[in-house]
Scaffold this active site. Structure first.
Site, short mmCIF file in Angstrom:
data_model
loop_
_atom_site.label_atom_id
_atom_site.label_comp_id
_atom_site.label_asym_id
_atom_site.label_seq_id
_atom_site.Cartn_x
_atom_site.Cartn_y
_atom_site.Cartn_z
N ARG A 38 0.93 -5.19 -4.51
CA ARG A 38 1.19 -5.05 -3.07
C ARG A 38 0.46 -6.14 -2.28
O ARG A 38 0.99 -6.66 -1.29
CB ARG A 38 0.74 -3.67 -2.58
CG ARG A 38 1.63 -2.53 -3.07
CD ARG A 38 1.41 -1.26 -2.25
NE ARG A 38 0.19 -0.53 -2.59
CZ ARG A 38 0.08 0.38 -3.55
NH1 ARG A 38 1.14 0.68 -4.27
NH2 ARG A 38 -1.05 1.01 -3.77
N ILE A 60 -12.13 -0.08 -2.07
CA ILE A 60 -13.43 0.25 -1.48
C ILE A 60 -14.04 1.53 -2.06
O ILE A 60 -15.17 1.88 -1.74
CB ILE A 60 -13.38 0.32 0.07
CG1 ILE A 60 -12.48 1.47 0.54
CG2 ILE A 60 -12.96 -1.00 0.68
CD1 ILE A 60 -12.78 1.91 1.98
N TYR A 191 -9.95 13.91 8.86
CA TYR A 191 -9.85 12.51 9.33
C TYR A 191 -10.79 12.29 10.51
O TYR A 191 -11.52 11.30 10.57
CB TYR A 191 -8.40 12.22 9.72
CG TYR A 191 -8.17 10.82 10.25
CD1 TYR A 191 -8.04 9.74 9.38
CD2 TYR A 191 -8.06 10.57 11.61
CE1 TYR A 191 -7.82 8.45 9.86
CE2 TYR A 191 -7.84 9.30 12.10
CZ TYR A 191 -7.71 8.23 11.22
OH TYR A 191 -7.49 6.97 11.70
N1 LIG Z 1 -2.22 3.59 12.87
C1 LIG Z 1 -2.95 4.07 13.85
O1 LIG Z 1 -2.44 4.52 14.89
C2 LIG Z 1 -4.46 4.06 13.72
C3 LIG Z 1 -5.21 4.57 14.81
C4 LIG Z 1 -6.60 4.55 14.74
C5 LIG Z 1 -7.22 4.03 13.62
N2 LIG Z 1 -6.47 3.57 12.56
C6 LIG Z 1 -7.20 3.04 11.42
O2 LIG Z 1 -6.72 1.73 11.11
C7 LIG Z 1 -6.87 1.48 9.70
C8 LIG Z 1 -5.53 1.02 9.14
O3 LIG Z 1 -4.59 2.07 9.31
P1 LIG Z 1 -3.02 1.84 9.26
O4 LIG Z 1 -2.43 2.64 10.34
O5 LIG Z 1 -2.71 0.41 9.12
O6 LIG Z 1 -2.71 2.62 7.87
P2 LIG Z 1 -1.78 2.25 6.65
O7 LIG Z 1 -0.57 1.52 7.10
O8 LIG Z 1 -1.65 3.50 5.87
O9 LIG Z 1 -2.68 1.19 5.82
C9 LIG Z 1 -3.88 1.59 5.23
C10 LIG Z 1 -4.34 0.51 4.29
O10 LIG Z 1 -5.58 0.91 3.69
C11 LIG Z 1 -5.45 0.73 2.28
N3 LIG Z 1 -6.37 1.57 1.51
C12 LIG Z 1 -6.45 2.92 1.44
N4 LIG Z 1 -7.42 3.29 0.60
C13 LIG Z 1 -7.98 2.14 0.12
C14 LIG Z 1 -9.02 1.86 -0.78
N5 LIG Z 1 -9.69 2.83 -1.43
N6 LIG Z 1 -9.35 0.56 -1.01
C15 LIG Z 1 -8.69 -0.44 -0.40
N7 LIG Z 1 -7.66 -0.24 0.45
C16 LIG Z 1 -7.32 1.05 0.70
C17 LIG Z 1 -3.99 1.03 1.98
O11 LIG Z 1 -3.64 0.53 0.70
P3 LIG Z 1 -2.36 1.13 -0.13
O12 LIG Z 1 -1.15 0.46 0.43
O13 LIG Z 1 -2.69 0.76 -1.52
O14 LIG Z 1 -2.35 2.62 0.11
C18 LIG Z 1 -3.35 0.26 3.13
O15 LIG Z 1 -3.32 -1.11 2.84
C19 LIG Z 1 -7.37 2.78 9.08
O16 LIG Z 1 -8.77 2.71 8.92
C20 LIG Z 1 -7.00 3.81 10.13
O17 LIG Z 1 -7.82 4.95 10.06
C21 LIG Z 1 -5.12 3.57 12.61
#
Ligand SMILES: NC(=O)c1ccc[n+]([C@@H]2O[C@H](COP(=O)([O-])OP(=O)(O)OC[C@H]3O[C@@H](n4cnc5c(N)ncnc54)[C@H](OP(=O)(O)O)[C@@H]3O)[C@@H](O)[C@H]2O)c1
Length: 278
Positions: A38, A60, A191
């Protein structure tokens, strides 16, 4: 030439941050992903846009992956100028998983995984390095522990709280989940707790980094409500818009201070749930 690292960057907000860093900071931008396939696909898709990030594997939650990643940074890149810790997970609202599983797995990544990876990578930061922890607005103290006298709230606000003390609070939360006792942790959303603890960890590291000789600055932020897989594409921001505040935190000017929370490109008061008046 600066070296930037973004964790969990194969999709979503992290991918948007890599794209933005490639365009605005340049140098070497390392797109990391726990899954090599990926991650390489994400690098290829940015290359198709004329950008040039490089890939390194990083999970991580894995000690082995973190230690290999740190060795690679030392031998191949020398050090890091910008670290954006973005990797995170969330169960869907519709998930039927038991709360105990949700609490353990979500905090295992968003809280314990972040502590472990950040503390391992921190010594590799170059002079004037910047670290941005992607947290979330849901983790604002007043939202998670609104009662002023809640003992957990008071402990989180204690200026002498240590990382060990914070992990003890996490253990207490897990015990409360096991016992189904929400007298202290009225909020049972895994969360939300994970992001609240992550912000508290940022504040502790911020205090530890005060006057550090390398002048490393570390803060956290909320990217906003972003349309990604995590939000089931319901957020009102694109991933490029969601990258704006994180990239600002990755480029804070000298003297900006550490341990603070940013939202909508501005400083936000974690305790009182309001923008900081400057
Ligand atoms: N989207 C929102 O509205 C929002 C709002 C507030 C905060 N956030 C924060 O923003 C960050 C990104 O979120 P997103 O919305 O972009 O989510 P997302 O599209 O689900 O992406 C999450 C990413 O984290 C990776 N990941 C998960 N566990 C991991 C691990 N153990 N080691 C390395 N990578 C790992 C996933 O990899 P895989 O593809 O392998 O699963 C994916 O690349 C998160 O910390 C989230 O809490 C998001």
């Amino acid at each position: 030439m600066p070296v930037s690292v973004v964790t969990g960057a194969n999709k979503g907000v992290g991918f948007g941050i890599v794209r933005s860093l490639c365009k605005s900071v340049g140098g070497t931008v390392i797109l990391t992903s726990r899954n090599e396939e990926r991650g390489l696909a994400a690098v290829q898709s940015l290359q198709a846009e004329g950008l040039n990030p490089v890939f390194e594997q990083l999970d991580i939650c894995s000690d082995d992956s973190i230690s290999k990643f740190c060795e690679t940074i030392k031998s191949k890149y020398g050090g890091i100028d910008i670290l954006c810790n973005n990797a995170g997970i969330a169960y869907k609202n519709a998930s039927t998983a038991l709360l105990l599983e949700k609490a353990e797995v979500t905090n295992g990544t968003n809280f314990l995984g972040r502590i472990k990876s950040t503390e391992a990578i921190l010594p590799l930061m170059n002079q004037n390095g910047r670290i941005c922890q992607i947290a979330a607005f849901n983790g604002i103290l007043n939202r998670v522990f609104p009662e002023p006298q809640n003992p957990i709230r008071l402990r989180l606000l204690d200026p002498n709280l240590t990382v060990e003390g914070l992990i003890e609070i996490y253990r207490q939360y897990m015990e409360a989940v096991k016992q189904n006792d929400y007298s202290l942790f009225k909020w049972d959303a895994a969360y939300t707790i994970s992001k609240c603890l992550l912000i508290a960890h940022t504040r502790i590291l911020g205090r530890q980094l005060k006057d550090n000789p390398k002048n490393v600055i570390l803060n956290c932020c909320c990217p906003g409500s972003v349309a990604t897989d995590m939000s089931s594409h319901k957020g009102n921001l694109t991933i490029d818009q969601g990258a704006v505040t994180p990239v600002l935190v990755c480029n804070l000017p000298e003297g900006a201070g550490s341990g603070q929370f940013y939202r909508e490109e501005k400083l936000y008061d974690w305790e009182n749930d309001t923008f900081v008046k400057i």
